[in-house]
Design an enzyme around this catalytic site. Structure first.
Site, short mmCIF file in Angstrom:
data_model
loop_
_atom_site.label_atom_id
_atom_site.label_comp_id
_atom_site.label_asym_id
_atom_site.label_seq_id
_atom_site.Cartn_x
_atom_site.Cartn_y
_atom_site.Cartn_z
N ASP A 16 0.84 -1.20 0.00
CA ASP A 16 0.00 0.00 0.00
C ASP A 16 0.88 1.25 0.00
OD1 ASP A 16 -2.08 1.77 0.19
OD2 ASP A 16 -3.04 0.79 1.89
N ASP A 17 0.80 2.04 -1.07
CA ASP A 17 1.55 3.30 -1.20
C ASP A 17 3.06 3.08 -1.20
OD1 ASP A 17 -0.92 4.49 -1.10
OD2 ASP A 17 -0.54 5.69 0.68
N CYS A 27 -5.79 4.48 -4.20
CA CYS A 27 -6.15 3.13 -3.74
C CYS A 27 -7.39 2.54 -4.41
CB CYS A 27 -6.37 3.14 -2.23
SG CYS A 27 -4.95 3.68 -1.27
N LYS A 87 -6.59 -5.10 3.49
CA LYS A 87 -7.39 -3.94 3.12
C LYS A 87 -8.35 -4.25 1.96
CE LYS A 87 -6.55 0.80 1.36
NZ LYS A 87 -5.53 1.86 1.28
N HIS A 121 -11.44 -1.57 0.61
CA HIS A 121 -11.49 -0.21 0.07
C HIS A 121 -12.11 -0.10 -1.32
CE1 HIS A 121 -9.38 4.00 0.10
NE2 HIS A 121 -10.65 4.04 0.49
N HIS A 140 1.52 2.16 3.98
CA HIS A 140 0.59 3.28 4.13
C HIS A 140 0.66 3.78 5.58
CE1 HIS A 140 -3.07 5.65 4.21
NE2 HIS A 140 -3.39 5.34 2.96
N ASP A 183 -0.21 -0.84 -4.94
CA ASP A 183 -1.47 -0.34 -5.48
C ASP A 183 -1.28 0.97 -6.22
OD1 ASP A 183 -0.93 1.14 -3.18
OD2 ASP A 183 -3.01 1.22 -2.52
N ASN A 184 -0.28 1.75 -5.85
CA ASN A 184 0.02 3.02 -6.53
C ASN A 184 1.40 3.48 -6.07
OD1 ASN A 184 -2.54 3.78 -4.39
ND2 ASN A 184 -0.55 4.71 -3.94
N LYS A 227 1.85 9.66 -5.55
CA LYS A 227 0.46 9.27 -5.35
C LYS A 227 -0.47 10.44 -5.64
CE LYS A 227 -2.76 7.58 -1.81
NZ LYS A 227 -2.91 7.04 -0.45
#
Length: 538
Positions: free
Chosen positions: A51-52, A89, A145, A147, A241, A301-302, A319
């Site tokens: 994540d991130d 996300c 996660k 989302h 994240h 994810d990004n 991001k």
């Protein structure tokens, strides 16, 4: 010995022989029936989403982070060097799980926010990745996660193809308390254990760091898994994240004591903790004799969030921007028997569904209605990519996030080596090398950010000058997006803009709108749901 005694002994002997023969025949029949189960040709799949994660925030990427397990898996596998996704996300996870662009599901703008809950999610008309695997007999589990929608039960993981879910529904949570807070009227727990038959809040993990709780659940899944069944485990890690406090156990932060900025140390500590979790996972696969029959997929994810001290340098932006630092991510696949390689073919997150399914089944799979294409043979045979274009985003609301400088839509497309950005490219649009990073020095005023390299080669002044701002880059010659060629090749700009317009014809309006207040939907308030961010209010 009497004749009756002989008869009895003979009868007993024949009965015993009959039972033995029946047992042998039964065992052979059972074995014959058992080998018909599908697992014999299928690979298990462990799909890991960081994540991130910043472009430079892995050991093999820059040497700054300590990630020995991830580095080993990447170098033994195939690194997918041109992997793209969305820069936030919700649209990214939509594309990974559905194989469909977020513009077609209405999740292209921003993310599904806790602070302004809306009745939104991946529409039920779209099947998700686990459902395709279940069709072939896989056991499917999600840890971490979600989302992508949870206002009603039918939008949640166990009703979208996962046998079980253990994690949080929204975009973030406190690593220790597992709560999300937006003032007194919008504070609640978001930590759940779910199957199709039940949904229960997890109440006994307060002060247990979520990564450790997720690790325990994964170990439990693998310990209980029947090796005769194929397994699809989707590990949507929370790391790296940040939560509002940049929480990470001290021993992981202390690995980076040489770094001046405390929050940067904590982010890298989160990355190392993710690496440790993957080490535990792979070790358990070895203990269970599953490792040789398992495909491991790793992606982010990004891109990294600059404001959270994540590093995408030398890529531009991060991001939520339309530049490469927001969309180009680290990714690789690892599996016994793969020849290690760096694959430079174009790959988009919508390609994961058909590609991974084909890899797991050992056969070519094409699924109607997807934007994704099956790239498995191209990857393992190092052939030309089956993709020559993709959409970065088409967001009619625009990537504003409160900026007074952006009042247009945000659109971008890539065709072969050419990339066109039209409209608002987002914030933090320079090149940020986070050595001795000081975010206070970087921020000039609300909505305007300066580059640490003092180049001032930024799009922001141009965004405010022109209603429809254009950026055109040749990514083969200029992967760092330093030379805007829009005025040099105006006809190419027009040609690519026409392709954007064609795709808009099959896009739908965003489900997520601009927030109107700090807490926009009182029906979702945790105060009405037992102090929890619960499904059921829409």
């Amino acid at each position: 010995m009497t004749s009756n005694t002989k008869f009895i002994k003979t009868t007993i002997f024949l009965v015993i022989i009959g039972l033995v023969v029946a047992f042998i025949i039964g065992a052979l029949v059972y074995k014959k029936n058992r080998v018909d189960k599908p697992k014999k040709n299928y690979k298990n799949v462990i799909f890991i989403v960081a994540d991130d994660l910043g472009w430079s925030d892995l050991g093999y990427a820059s040497g700054e982070a300590f990630t020995p397990t991830i580095d080993k898996l990447a170098k033994q596998g195939i690194i997918l060097n041109q992997t793209y996704t969305y820069s936030m996300c919700t649209p990214s996870r939509n594309s990974i799980l559905t194989g469909v662009y977020a513009e077609r599901t209405g999740l292209q703008h921003f993310v599904l926010p806790n602070s302004n809950p809306i009745p939104a999610g991946i529409p039920l008309a779209f099947d998700l990745m686990p459902k395709y695997f279940k069709k072939y007999g896989f056991k499917t589990h999600l840890v971490g996660k979600w989302h992508v929608g949870s206002c009603s039960l039918d939008l949640t993981p166990a009703h979208r193809g996962f046998d079980s879910f253990y994690g949080f529904f929204y975009g973030e949570e406190n690593y220790y308390t597992h709560r999300v807070s937006y003032g007194n009227d919008a504070s609640g727990l978001d930590f759940w254990d779910q199957t199709k038959d039940y949904l229960e809040p997890i109440l006994d993990k307060n002060q247990t760091y979520s990564s450790f709780a997720f690790n325990d659940r994964i170990m439990n899944i693998l310990d209980k898994h029947d090796a005769n069944d194929p397994l699809f485990l989707f590990y949507a890690a929370q790391n790296p994240h940040s939560d509002s406090e940049f929480n990470v156990p001290e021993k992981y932060e202390n690995l980076y004591s040489h770094i001046t900025n405390k929050n940067r140390r904590k982010i890298l500590g989160m990355v190392t903790l993710l690496d440790e979790a993957i080490f535990n996972l792979t070790r358990k696969l070895e203990e269970k004799n599953l490792i040789n029959d398992t495909l491991i997929v790793f992606t982010s994810d990004n891109g990294g969030d600059i404001l959270d001290y994540q590093r995408n340098f030398p890529l531009r932006g991060g991001k939520s921007s339309l530049f490469e630092g927001g969309h180009r991510v680290r990714a690789f696949i690892s599996m016994n028997g793969l020849e290690s390689n760096v694959y430079d073919g174009m790959f988009h997150s919508v390609d994961w569904v058909p590609t991974v399914l084909s890899a797991a089944l050992g056969q070519e799979i094409e699924i109607d209605g997807l934007d994704g294409v099956n790239q498995w043979n191209s990857i393992i045979e190092n052939l030309e990519s089956k993709r020559n274009s993709f959409i970065y985003n088409i967001d009619p609301i625009g990537n504003r996030q409160g900026s007074k400088l952006c009042n247009t839509s945000s659109e971008a497309i890539r065709v072969d080596n050419w990339k066109l950005i039209k409209g608002c490219p987002g914030l933090l649009t320079d090149w940020y090398n986070l050595s001795n990073f000081d975010i206070d020095y970087t921020i000039n005023e609300f909505g305007e950010f300066l580059s640490l390299n003092s180049s001032r080669q930024t799009c922001l002044s141009e965004v405010s000058d022109k209603e429809n701002n254009y950026f055109l880059f040749n990514l083969k010659d200029d992967p760092l997006e330093m030379d805007n060629l829009a005025r040099v090749y105006p006809c190419l700009v027009l040609e690519m803009e026409e392709k954007l317009e064609e795709f808009k014809k099959i896009s739908v309006p965003p489900q997520v709108k601009e927030p109107t207040s700090i807490f926009g939907n009182p029906d979702a308030s945790p105060a009405l749901w037992g102090d929890k961010w619960s499904p059921g209010w829409c």
